[in-house]
Motif scaffolding. Structure first.
Motif: not given
Length: 397
Positions: A153, A171, A185, A189, A178, A214, A187, A247, A149, A217-219
């Motif tokens: 990341s 974004t 997904d 960050t 993907q 946000q 991710q 990541g 994963r 999908g951005i953390n």
């Protein structure tokens, strides 16, 4: 005969060369020096890093846009010898000058954070931008084999202007990668020490940008103090404990400093920026003008240096050239004055925020993106020429 050297063909250097060619006496020799033959519109590097724009769309050949009265030399500056009025190069014979414009630009700054230089990818030029996207795609592609994963990341350390614009582009990139590699997904960050992003904007606009990222999908991790970068993790402090965001792609956009040539040359400096007079030169050596990212021109209203932006750099290059032309002819030098015409940040393909004009009118969404594209086209027109703007600009929408 007067010899003027301009070191660096970024925003400030190109503007200085073009302006000097208009105002300098005919017996002036103007030489622009850069280690590259290609100029990059560095305000657009985030698009190359995110894979949403090819590098050739934001670059042009330096020689092709210079006036005939300006000589171009490809060489890497090693040291400016202000007492001798000479410049040493890594790959060229020493050159003498009567006046010099030092416009050597920025480099990524790690601030001595452990592991940052070794484990994070800086964003400072075309090669580093291309490496970022290659790294992102390589890790996403590798997920099918690794099932790790961390390959999915992406961590962006720093949520300043560049970091936010990069996140906006990501974004759009992430869904495409993907789908291309049929992964779960991905991710993204963002990690930022400040509790509020984009302080140069009105808070309502900064909040709009935060919510946009946000929602896509951005953390967003604000108020997060990074303490170390490991090969596959960013370490941050949480009270007395230590936590990690994992990541395999870590991008560093925390900050920049001026070229290391500044310190090598013995200038009195801080983070390779030199405090200059209000005429943009040195008090002890008035023939030395320092502009752009290596200059700390003071804002009289705050008694602090102006920020390092392309808008300020081009204006400094313009005034330095006019002052040199005036000095050659025995005239007076003008002080540097600056009033922002506005600030525009992109949030990807069709969105953004803007604060422009004397009244600082606020725009967000598609209208702000229109303004951003206009800024890009204006820059291409002024830095290069009309034909370059038509070939590489952002119109039609």
């Amino acid at each position: 005969m007067t010899d003027v050297l301009i070191l660096g063909a970024g925003y400030a250097g190109i503007r200085a060369a073009k302006t000097l060619s208009k105002f300098a006496p005919q017996n002036t020799t103007i030489t622009l020096v850069d280690k590259n033959t290609i100029h990059a519109e560095k305000t657009q590097l985030h698009e190359v890093a995110a894979g949403t724009m090819p590098a050739d769309k934001i670059t042009f050949d330096i020689r092709s846009i210079l006036p005939k009265s300006v000589n171009f030399v490809q060489a890497e500056v090693k040291k400016v010898n202000v007492d001798a009025k000479t410049v040493d190069f890594v790959d060229h014979d020493t050159m003498a000058y009567d006046y010099v414009v030092v416009a050597l630009g920025f480099r990524s700054e790690s601030f001595g954070l452990p592991g940052a230089d070794e484990n994070a990818l800086p964003l400072e030029d075309i090669p580093s931008a291309e490496k970022i996207f290659e790294t992102i795609e390589a890790h996403v592609a590798n997920y099918a084999k690794s099932q790790d994963r961390k390959d999915l990341s992406i961590i962006v350390a720093g949520a300043g202007f560049t970091g936010i614009e990069l996140l906006g582009e990501l974004t759009h990139t992430v869904p495409k990668l993907q789908a291309k590699y049929n992964t779960p997904d991905i991710q993204v960050t963002s990690m930022e020490m400040a509790t509020r992003i984009l302080p140069m904007f009105d808070e309502s606009l900064a909040n709009y940008a935060m919510e946009y990222l946000q929602d896509h999908g951005i953390n967003m991790m604000t108020g997060t103090k990074i303490t170390k970068i490991e090969p596959n993790a960013v370490v941050y402090g949480d009270g007395e404990s230590e936590k990690r965001v994992y990541g395999n792609t870590i991008i560093w956009t925390v900050g920049v400093s001026g070229s290391d040539v500044i310190a090598e040359s013995g200038f009195e400096q801080r983070r390779n920026r030199v405090v200059v007079t209000d005429k943009l030169n040195l008090k002890e050596h008035p023939e030395v003008f320092i502009v752009g990212d290596v200059s700390a021109a003071m804002d009289p209203s705050s008694n602090r240096p102006y920020p390092t932006t392309a808008q300020i750099s081009t204006r400094e290059g313009n005034l330095a050239a006019k002052n040199i032309a005036s000095a050659i002819q025995g005239g007076a030098l003008e002080p540097f004055t600056y009033e922002s015409i506005g600030t525009v940040a992109s949030l990807g393909g069709a969105d953004g925020i803007a604060q422009v004009g004397a009244k600082q009118r606020k725009y967000k969404g598609f209208m702000a993106k229109v303004l951003k594209r206009a800024v890009v086209d204006k820059s291409l027109f002024e830095d290069a020429n009309l034909s370059t703007m038509f070939k590489k600009g952002r119109w039609p929408l």
